[in-house]
Scaffold this motif. Sequence first.
Motif, PDB file in Angstrom:
ATOM      1  N   MET A 115      -2.183  71.215  -5.617  1.00 21.13           N
ATOM      2  CA  MET A 115      -1.027  70.720  -6.367  1.00 21.13           C
ATOM      3  C   MET A 115      -1.027  69.202  -6.544  1.00 21.13           C
ATOM      4  O   MET A 115      -0.526  68.693  -7.539  1.00 21.13           O
ATOM      5  CB  MET A 115       0.278  71.178  -5.688  1.00 21.13           C
ATOM      6  CG  MET A 115       0.542  72.669  -5.859  1.00 21.13           C
ATOM      7  SD  MET A 115       2.159  73.155  -5.262  1.00 21.13           S
ATOM      8  CE  MET A 115       2.266  74.802  -5.954  1.00 21.13           C
ATOM      9  N   VAL A 161       7.043  72.350  -7.903  1.00 15.96           N
ATOM     10  CA  VAL A 161       7.462  73.336  -8.902  1.00 15.96           C
ATOM     11  C   VAL A 161       8.550  74.237  -8.335  1.00 15.96           C
ATOM     12  O   VAL A 161       8.719  74.350  -7.116  1.00 15.96           O
ATOM     13  CB  VAL A 161       6.268  74.208  -9.361  1.00 15.96           C
ATOM     14  CG1 VAL A 161       5.228  73.380 -10.083  1.00 15.96           C
ATOM     15  CG2 VAL A 161       5.645  74.957  -8.171  1.00 15.96           C
ATOM     16  N   LYS A 162       9.242  74.902  -9.233  1.00 16.20           N
ATOM     17  CA  LYS A 162      10.225  75.909  -8.823  1.00 16.20           C
ATOM     18  C   LYS A 162      10.154  77.095  -9.790  1.00 16.20           C
ATOM     19  O   LYS A 162       9.629  76.974 -10.908  1.00 16.20           O
ATOM     20  CB  LYS A 162      11.631  75.319  -8.791  1.00 16.20           C
ATOM     21  CG  LYS A 162      12.179  74.840 -10.108  1.00 16.20           C
ATOM     22  CD  LYS A 162      13.585  74.302  -9.931  1.00 16.20           C
ATOM     23  CE  LYS A 162      14.218  73.866 -11.258  1.00 16.20           C
ATOM     24  NZ  LYS A 162      13.518  72.736 -11.874  1.00 16.20           N
ATOM     25  N   VAL A 165       4.483  75.468 -16.524  1.00 19.03           N
ATOM     26  CA  VAL A 165       3.533  74.489 -15.990  1.00 19.03           C
ATOM     27  C   VAL A 165       2.182  74.598 -16.698  1.00 19.03           C
ATOM     28  O   VAL A 165       1.789  75.665 -17.169  1.00 19.03           O
ATOM     29  CB  VAL A 165       3.330  74.678 -14.470  1.00 19.03           C
ATOM     30  CG1 VAL A 165       4.616  74.433 -13.703  1.00 19.03           C
ATOM     31  CG2 VAL A 165       2.782  76.073 -14.155  1.00 19.03           C
ATOM     32  N   ARG A 218       4.292  80.499 -16.610  1.00 12.71           N
ATOM     33  CA  ARG A 218       5.644  80.394 -16.049  1.00 12.71           C
ATOM     34  C   ARG A 218       5.596  80.690 -14.553  1.00 12.71           C
ATOM     35  O   ARG A 218       5.003  81.694 -14.136  1.00 12.71           O
ATOM     36  CB  ARG A 218       6.584  81.387 -16.744  1.00 12.71           C
ATOM     37  CG  ARG A 218       8.024  81.371 -16.237  1.00 12.71           C
ATOM     38  CD  ARG A 218       8.876  82.359 -17.034  1.00 12.71           C
ATOM     39  NE  ARG A 218       8.367  83.725 -16.887  1.00 12.71           N
ATOM     40  CZ  ARG A 218       8.750  84.554 -15.911  1.00 12.71           C
ATOM     41  NH1 ARG A 218       9.623  84.145 -14.987  1.00 12.71           N
ATOM     42  NH2 ARG A 218       8.259  85.769 -15.843  1.00 12.71           N
ATOM     43  N   VAL A 219       6.193  79.822 -13.751  1.00 11.38           N
ATOM     44  CA  VAL A 219       6.239  80.024 -12.300  1.00 11.38           C
ATOM     45  C   VAL A 219       7.171  81.194 -12.004  1.00 11.38           C
ATOM     46  O   VAL A 219       8.353  81.168 -12.372  1.00 11.38           O
ATOM     47  CB  VAL A 219       6.725  78.758 -11.567  1.00 11.38           C
ATOM     48  CG1 VAL A 219       6.823  79.032 -10.061  1.00 11.38           C
ATOM     49  CG2 VAL A 219       5.785  77.590 -11.842  1.00 11.38           C
ATOM     50  N   ASP A 262       9.874  77.424 -13.934  1.00 11.52           N
ATOM     51  CA  ASP A 262       9.235  76.264 -14.580  1.00 11.52           C
ATOM     52  C   ASP A 262       8.060  76.704 -15.446  1.00 11.52           C
ATOM     53  O   ASP A 262       7.334  77.650 -15.110  1.00 11.52           O
ATOM     54  CB  ASP A 262       8.707  75.285 -13.522  1.00 11.52           C
ATOM     55  CG  ASP A 262       9.824  74.454 -12.890  1.00 11.52           C
ATOM     56  OD1 ASP A 262      10.964  74.573 -13.359  1.00 11.52           O
ATOM     57  OD2 ASP A 262       9.527  73.718 -11.927  1.00 11.52           O
ATOM     58  N   ILE A 306      -3.216  72.114 -10.327  1.00 11.05           N
ATOM     59  CA  ILE A 306      -2.448  71.138 -11.123  1.00 11.05           C
ATOM     60  C   ILE A 306      -3.076  69.748 -10.990  1.00 11.05           C
ATOM     61  O   ILE A 306      -3.170  68.994 -11.960  1.00 11.05           O
ATOM     62  CB  ILE A 306      -0.974  71.091 -10.670  1.00 11.05           C
ATOM     63  CG1 ILE A 306      -0.269  72.419 -10.983  1.00 11.05           C
ATOM     64  CG2 ILE A 306      -0.231  69.949 -11.368  1.00 11.05           C
ATOM     65  CD1 ILE A 306       1.168  72.458 -10.511  1.00 11.05           C
ATOM     66  N   ALA A 327       2.258  78.547  -5.394  1.00  7.12           N
ATOM     67  CA  ALA A 327       3.134  79.085  -6.435  1.00  7.12           C
ATOM     68  C   ALA A 327       2.348  80.067  -7.295  1.00  7.12           C
ATOM     69  O   ALA A 327       1.184  79.817  -7.647  1.00  7.12           O
ATOM     70  CB  ALA A 327       3.679  77.953  -7.293  1.00  7.12           C
ATOM     71  N   VAL A 379       7.615  81.046  -5.584  1.00  9.69           N
ATOM     72  CA  VAL A 379       7.082  79.933  -4.792  1.00  9.69           C
ATOM     73  C   VAL A 379       7.104  80.342  -3.331  1.00  9.69           C
ATOM     74  O   VAL A 379       8.113  80.818  -2.822  1.00  9.69           O
ATOM     75  CB  VAL A 379       7.916  78.647  -5.001  1.00  9.69           C
ATOM     76  CG1 VAL A 379       7.357  77.508  -4.146  1.00  9.69           C
ATOM     77  CG2 VAL A 379       7.938  78.246  -6.475  1.00  9.69           C
ATOM     78  N   VAL A 415       1.891  81.896 -10.849  1.00 15.77           N
ATOM     79  CA  VAL A 415       2.176  81.562 -12.249  1.00 15.77           C
ATOM     80  C   VAL A 415       1.766  82.730 -13.139  1.00 15.77           C
ATOM     81  O   VAL A 415       0.624  83.196 -13.078  1.00 15.77           O
ATOM     82  CB  VAL A 415       1.413  80.287 -12.672  1.00 15.77           C
ATOM     83  CG1 VAL A 415       1.675  79.975 -14.146  1.00 15.77           C
ATOM     84  CG2 VAL A 415       1.804  79.112 -11.783  1.00 15.77           C
TER      85      VAL A 415
END
Length: 322
Positions: A277, A290-291, A296, A251-252, A294, A314, A260, A255, A262
């Motif tokens: 990314m 991403v925000k 991911v 989970r992010v 999120d 990513i 980011a 940022v 996580v």
Amino acid sequence: ITDKHVVVDIGLKSEGLIPLDQVLDINGAPKFQPGDIVEVVVEREEPEGGYLVSYEKALRHKVWDKLEQAAADKTPVKGLVLSRVKGGLTVDIGIKAFLPGSQVEIRQTHTLDSYLGSEIDVVVLKLKRRRGNAIVSRRELLERELSARKTEALAGLYEGAVVSGVIKNMTDYGAFVDLGGIDGLLHVSDLSYGNVAHPAAVVQVGDQVTVKVLKFDREKERISLGIKQLHPDPWNNIEARYPRQSRVVGRVVSVTDYGAFVELETGVEGLIHISEMTWSRRMKHPAKVVKAGDSVEAVVLEVKAKERRISLGIKQLEADPW
């Protein structure tokens, strides 16, 4: 019983008159009924007839020796809080005594009315037999109890000990835990292996908590406590759980301009650098991909257990277009 006096037969040519306010209970009702036997002190013969007698003085004669002994030995006596007066409370300890407001609690309280009608233990600070005055303290007893609890708590403290306490108050940097007469600091960084912005996210005032003593300076009575240390460090054997090139889901949590963060599990975060990314070189900010919040999927690129760092990517989920 009249509206002003309790009339008693004292065996003299006239009756005795006790002022009514001397025999009223906390609710304003007389303590006695016709036919009851009471002890009184004869004060004087009244011009209009009868003798003025005192129930309070008779009580004083009976209890005075006992109170003087209690004052000398500093032993507690029980008292009934009768009324609120200027600067404190009136307490019945066999005689009416004054309990100053500053002597009710360890920290001065402004809610004295809540004590009305309650029975409390006090110690006698001052006695003036001739004037019939007494000053008592509840605070001194509370301080004695606190000191005894503190001595007992200190005896069982050592670095590495696991103890119970109650969250007393909180600041931005941590929470103070009452261990039984002595406080320890539970720093915000020792609450959880995860990022905690404020202690209120984990504990609340009044919570009963189990903590580990991390540091203890007996001379200065400074105690550092931790909760997270009661659980295994999630970074132990991290390489085995997150091997390189393995795929993970997280989970992010934040940022930044450079990437980011996580959360993979509580206390373990990895960084997806902006350069990892996308294969495109035109991306200006991670927020384009991403925000916060999120979920991911990413690939583990590198794990540095000592530095507590995990690098994620990513773009590696797709083939390199180049």
